[in-house]
Design a protein around this motif. Structure first.
Motif, PDB file in Angstrom:
ATOM      1  N   VAL A  10       0.863  -1.182   0.000  1.00 49.91           N
ATOM      2  CA  VAL A  10       0.000   0.000   0.000  1.00 49.91           C
ATOM      3  C   VAL A  10       0.902   1.236   0.000  1.00 49.91           C
ATOM      4  CG1 VAL A  10      -1.830   1.224   1.238  1.00 49.91           C
ATOM      5  CG2 VAL A  10      -1.744  -1.288   1.272  1.00 49.91           C
ATOM      6  N   GLY A  11       0.835   2.029  -1.056  1.00 52.33           N
ATOM      7  CA  GLY A  11       1.759   3.149  -1.235  1.00 52.33           C
ATOM      8  C   GLY A  11       2.876   2.675  -2.152  1.00 52.33           C
ATOM      9  N   HIS A  28       5.454 -13.318  -3.895  1.00 47.26           N
ATOM     10  CA  HIS A  28       4.403 -13.186  -2.876  1.00 47.26           C
ATOM     11  C   HIS A  28       3.455 -12.010  -3.110  1.00 47.26           C
ATOM     12  CE1 HIS A  28       6.213 -16.283  -0.395  1.00 47.26           C
ATOM     13  NE2 HIS A  28       7.380 -15.685  -0.538  1.00 47.26           N
ATOM     14  N   LEU A  29       3.731 -11.182  -4.138  1.00 47.97           N
ATOM     15  CA  LEU A  29       2.894  -9.984  -4.308  1.00 47.97           C
ATOM     16  C   LEU A  29       1.549 -10.346  -4.915  1.00 47.97           C
ATOM     17  CD1 LEU A  29       2.939  -6.842  -4.039  1.00 47.97           C
ATOM     18  CD2 LEU A  29       3.468  -6.804  -6.486  1.00 47.97           C
ATOM     19  N   LYS A  30       0.475 -10.002  -4.194  1.00 44.34           N
ATOM     20  CA  LYS A  30      -0.849 -10.205  -4.790  1.00 44.34           C
ATOM     21  C   LYS A  30      -1.405  -8.864  -5.289  1.00 44.34           C
ATOM     22  CE  LYS A  30      -5.573 -11.613  -4.440  1.00 44.34           C
ATOM     23  NZ  LYS A  30      -6.742 -11.939  -3.679  1.00 44.34           N
ATOM     24  N   SER A  31      -1.348  -7.817  -4.422  1.00 48.38           N
ATOM     25  CA  SER A  31      -2.026  -6.565  -4.766  1.00 48.38           C
ATOM     26  C   SER A  31      -1.163  -5.345  -4.504  1.00 48.38           C
ATOM     27  CB  SER A  31      -3.297  -6.419  -3.919  1.00 48.38           C
ATOM     28  OG  SER A  31      -4.083  -7.568  -4.003  1.00 48.38           O
ATOM     29  N   CYS A  32      -1.490  -4.294  -5.257  1.00 49.18           N
ATOM     30  CA  CYS A  32      -0.885  -2.986  -5.009  1.00 49.18           C
ATOM     31  C   CYS A  32      -2.014  -1.980  -4.828  1.00 49.18           C
ATOM     32  CB  CYS A  32      -0.048  -2.526  -6.196  1.00 49.18           C
ATOM     33  SG  CYS A  32       1.487  -3.393  -6.338  1.00 49.18           S
ATOM     34  N   CYS A  33      -1.841  -1.104  -3.854  1.00 52.91           N
ATOM     35  CA  CYS A  33      -2.871  -0.094  -3.612  1.00 52.91           C
ATOM     36  C   CYS A  33      -2.210   1.279  -3.587  1.00 52.91           C
ATOM     37  CB  CYS A  33      -3.532  -0.396  -2.270  1.00 52.91           C
ATOM     38  SG  CYS A  33      -4.737   0.828  -1.751  1.00 52.91           S
ATOM     39  N   ASP A  34      -2.793   2.227  -4.308  1.00 51.27           N
ATOM     40  CA  ASP A  34      -2.299   3.607  -4.281  1.00 51.27           C
ATOM     41  C   ASP A  34      -3.459   4.515  -4.665  1.00 51.27           C
ATOM     42  OD1 ASP A  34       0.912   4.739  -4.499  1.00 51.27           O
ATOM     43  OD2 ASP A  34      -0.737   6.107  -4.881  1.00 51.27           O
ATOM     44  N   LEU A  35      -3.396   5.769  -4.195  1.00 52.21           N
ATOM     45  CA  LEU A  35      -4.450   6.718  -4.565  1.00 52.21           C
ATOM     46  C   LEU A  35      -4.256   7.178  -6.006  1.00 52.21           C
ATOM     47  CD1 LEU A  35      -4.470   8.874  -1.303  1.00 52.21           C
ATOM     48  CD2 LEU A  35      -5.946   6.933  -1.884  1.00 52.21           C
ATOM     49  N   ASP A  36      -3.047   7.029  -6.508  1.00 52.06           N
ATOM     50  CA  ASP A  36      -2.690   7.474  -7.851  1.00 52.06           C
ATOM     51  C   ASP A  36      -2.988   6.353  -8.867  1.00 52.06           C
ATOM     52  OD1 ASP A  36      -1.398   8.147 -10.178  1.00 52.06           O
ATOM     53  OD2 ASP A  36       0.345   9.025  -9.169  1.00 52.06           O
ATOM     54  N   THR A  52      -4.793  -4.496  -8.671  1.00 54.46           N
ATOM     55  CA  THR A  52      -4.550  -3.129  -8.197  1.00 54.46           C
ATOM     56  C   THR A  52      -5.852  -2.510  -7.698  1.00 54.46           C
ATOM     57  OG1 THR A  52      -4.891  -2.213 -10.389  1.00 54.46           O
ATOM     58  CG2 THR A  52      -2.614  -2.695  -9.778  1.00 54.46           C
ATOM     59  N   SER A  53      -5.702  -1.574  -6.769  1.00 55.63           N
ATOM     60  CA  SER A  53      -6.886  -0.906  -6.236  1.00 55.63           C
ATOM     61  C   SER A  53      -6.494   0.468  -5.697  1.00 55.63           C
ATOM     62  CB  SER A  53      -7.486  -1.739  -5.099  1.00 55.63           C
ATOM     63  OG  SER A  53      -8.519  -1.006  -4.479  1.00 55.63           O
ATOM     64  N   ASP A  54      -7.402   1.427  -5.829  1.00 56.14           N
ATOM     65  CA  ASP A  54      -7.146   2.725  -5.204  1.00 56.14           C
ATOM     66  C   ASP A  54      -7.985   2.866  -3.931  1.00 56.14           C
ATOM     67  OD1 ASP A  54      -9.620   2.967  -6.377  1.00 56.14           O
ATOM     68  OD2 ASP A  54      -9.215   4.885  -7.383  1.00 56.14           O
ATOM     69  N   ARG A  55      -8.536   1.724  -3.479  1.00 57.64           N
ATOM     70  CA  ARG A  55      -9.335   1.750  -2.248  1.00 57.64           C
ATOM     71  C   ARG A  55      -8.727   0.798  -1.219  1.00 57.64           C
ATOM     72  NH1 ARG A  55     -14.230  -0.265  -2.937  1.00 57.64           N
ATOM     73  NH2 ARG A  55     -14.886   0.596  -0.953  1.00 57.64           N
ATOM     74  N   TYR A  56      -8.222   1.376  -0.146  1.00 53.36           N
ATOM     75  CA  TYR A  56      -7.549   0.602   0.902  1.00 53.36           C
ATOM     76  C   TYR A  56      -8.494  -0.449   1.508  1.00 53.36           C
ATOM     77  CZ  TYR A  56      -4.681  -0.083   5.149  1.00 53.36           C
ATOM     78  OH  TYR A  56      -3.923  -0.606   6.168  1.00 53.36           O
ATOM     79  N   GLU A  57      -9.777  -0.083   1.619  1.00 52.35           N
ATOM     80  CA  GLU A  57     -10.751  -1.018   2.225  1.00 52.35           C
ATOM     81  C   GLU A  57     -10.804  -2.335   1.456  1.00 52.35           C
ATOM     82  OE1 GLU A  57     -12.744   2.179   0.854  1.00 52.35           O
ATOM     83  OE2 GLU A  57     -10.929   2.696   1.963  1.00 52.35           O
ATOM     84  N   GLU A  58     -10.614  -2.240   0.134  1.00 54.31           N
ATOM     85  CA  GLU A  58     -10.664  -3.470  -0.680  1.00 54.31           C
ATOM     86  C   GLU A  58      -9.542  -4.432  -0.281  1.00 54.31           C
ATOM     87  OE1 GLU A  58     -12.758  -2.014  -4.820  1.00 54.31           O
ATOM     88  OE2 GLU A  58     -10.654  -2.630  -4.870  1.00 54.31           O
TER      89      GLU A  58
END
Ligand code: NAD
Length: 349
Positions: A10-11, A28-36, A52-58
């Motif tokens: 995240v970030g 091991h990487l499944k997801s990346c999260c960023d507001l950008d 990928t997701s721009d929503r931390y809750e997800e």
């Protein structure tokens, strides 16, 4: 590769992209999260198969994700870390763990209560040269530890949200607390703002730390300096070590220097005359270089899988924040010594 442990980073900015690369390479990487969202698009192309997701809750709602790696600006560490622990995730959080002692303590207690792994990104504890220094200290090669000093100076990288001490000193303080295995009693810091005067953000800081015995430490931290120096010197009663991280291969030099005090001083000699300054060889041990970030990421995975306490655990993170907080108070009071208070053992109850 062993068992896969799904991780979300995240970030994914300046530092986060390195963690993305490393966890991806480790499988091991499944997801990346960023507001950008533009950055997320780039990452999707660079690392096929990631979510990928721009929503931390997800990220927090995804039951498959076991470990959350927070690489967001320090001001957001506490809020996002608390949410991750509440969601039952094991947590890796970049340095500094929080911006004040109260928040750091809360994260530590929450992680303990929930039985979650809490690891702080104190990268240098995963540096083979720091491990070598730790070994030399633990085996008694250095003799009694006297003092340590470090320089972490460069021209850039300027930050807006935090001063040069909060940005740079966590590295040195994590090494200090790890090697000395002791809590300091007081801190004094002097600094000045030359570039960001309007916001009062100090660019240059001199930090002095005292321990209950004679031990002490001193650090120079700056992003306004003509040199790029990353050096730590430790002086013990038998030997002295210099760790220079700017050296490509010869990272550590061990100086066989010490002062020998005789058991018996003849009456006709003064104490000073009876002391012998011992100057022996300078030894450069061969250190097998492994990328510290890779070791650090592997360690997080190993801690998740084995439920082992990380080397840079929440306690180490809290100790660093405590020193930084006291140092900030001292900076604000123009160098007045400020006690570093509170027994860490009480926090762990
Ligand atoms: N260990 C090291 O050597 C090292 C080096 C540099 C930075 N850091 C640490 O890494 C952290 C990040 O620093 P940086 O320089 O990469 O900052 P940065 O500003 O370059 O990147 C931060 C990223 O986080 C994203 N972000 C912010 N809030 C978010 C949210 N709520 N959800 C998802 N994404 C969010 C931003 O969009 C940005 O892309 C800091 O804690 C810093 O201290 C560590």
């Amino acid at each position: 590769m062993g068992q896969r442990t799904p991780i979300a980073v995240v970030g994914t900015g300046y530092w986060g992209k390195n963690l993305v690369r490393t966890f991806y390479q480790l499988g091991h990487l499944k997801s990346c999260c960023d507001l950008d969202t533009n950055r997320l698009q780039e990452l999707k192309q660079q690392y096929p198969g990631i979510v990928t997701s721009d929503r931390y809750e997800e990220i927090l709602q995804d039951d498959e994700i076991q470990g959350v790696v927070l690489v967001v600006p320090a001001k957001d560490h506490f809020r996002l870390a608390r949410q991750a622990l509440e969601a039952g995730k094991d947590l890796y959080i970049e340095k500094p763990m929080a911006l004040n002692t109260r928040d750091a303590e809360e994260l530590l207690q929450r992680a303990n209560r929930k039985g979650r792994i809490l690891m702080v990104g104190h990268l240098l504890l995963y540096h083979p040269a720091v491990q070598k220094m730790k070994h030399l200290i633990d085996t008694g090669d250095l003799g009694e530890l006297y003092y340590l000093y470090g320089q972490r100076v460069n021209f850039g990288l300027l930050r807006r949200d935090e001063n040069a001490m909060w940005s740079l000193a966590p590295h040195d303080l994590s090494i200090l607390t790890y090697l000395f295995q002791e809590e300091p009693v007081s801190v004094s810091a002097r600094g000045s703002c030359y570039i960001q005067r309007n916001t009062g953000t100090e660019d240059v800081i001199f930090l002095n730390i005292r321990f209950a015995d004679q031990k002490m430490a001193n650090f120079q931290l700056s992003w306004l300096d003509p040199h790029k120096i990353r050096k730590t010197t430790i002086v013990g009663s038998k030997k002295m070590i210099v760790f220079d991280d700017m050296e490509a291969t010869e990272k550590i030099r061990i100086y066989d220097k010490g002062v020998e005090t005789p058991n018996y001083i003849p009456r006709y000699e003064s104490y000073g005359e009876a002391l012998t300054l011992h100057t022996g060889d300078v030894y450069i041990p061969r250190i097998k270089m492994v990328e510290p970030l890779k070791t650090e990421c592997e360690h997080f995975i190993d801690c998740i899988q084995t439920r082992r306490t990380p080397r840079s655990d929440g306690l180490n993170g809290l100790m660093v924040v405590r020193i930084l907080e006291a140092a900030q108070t001292s900076l604000d009071r123009r160098g007045e010594p400020v006690p570093v208070t509170g027994a860490l053992s009480e926090v762990c109850r």
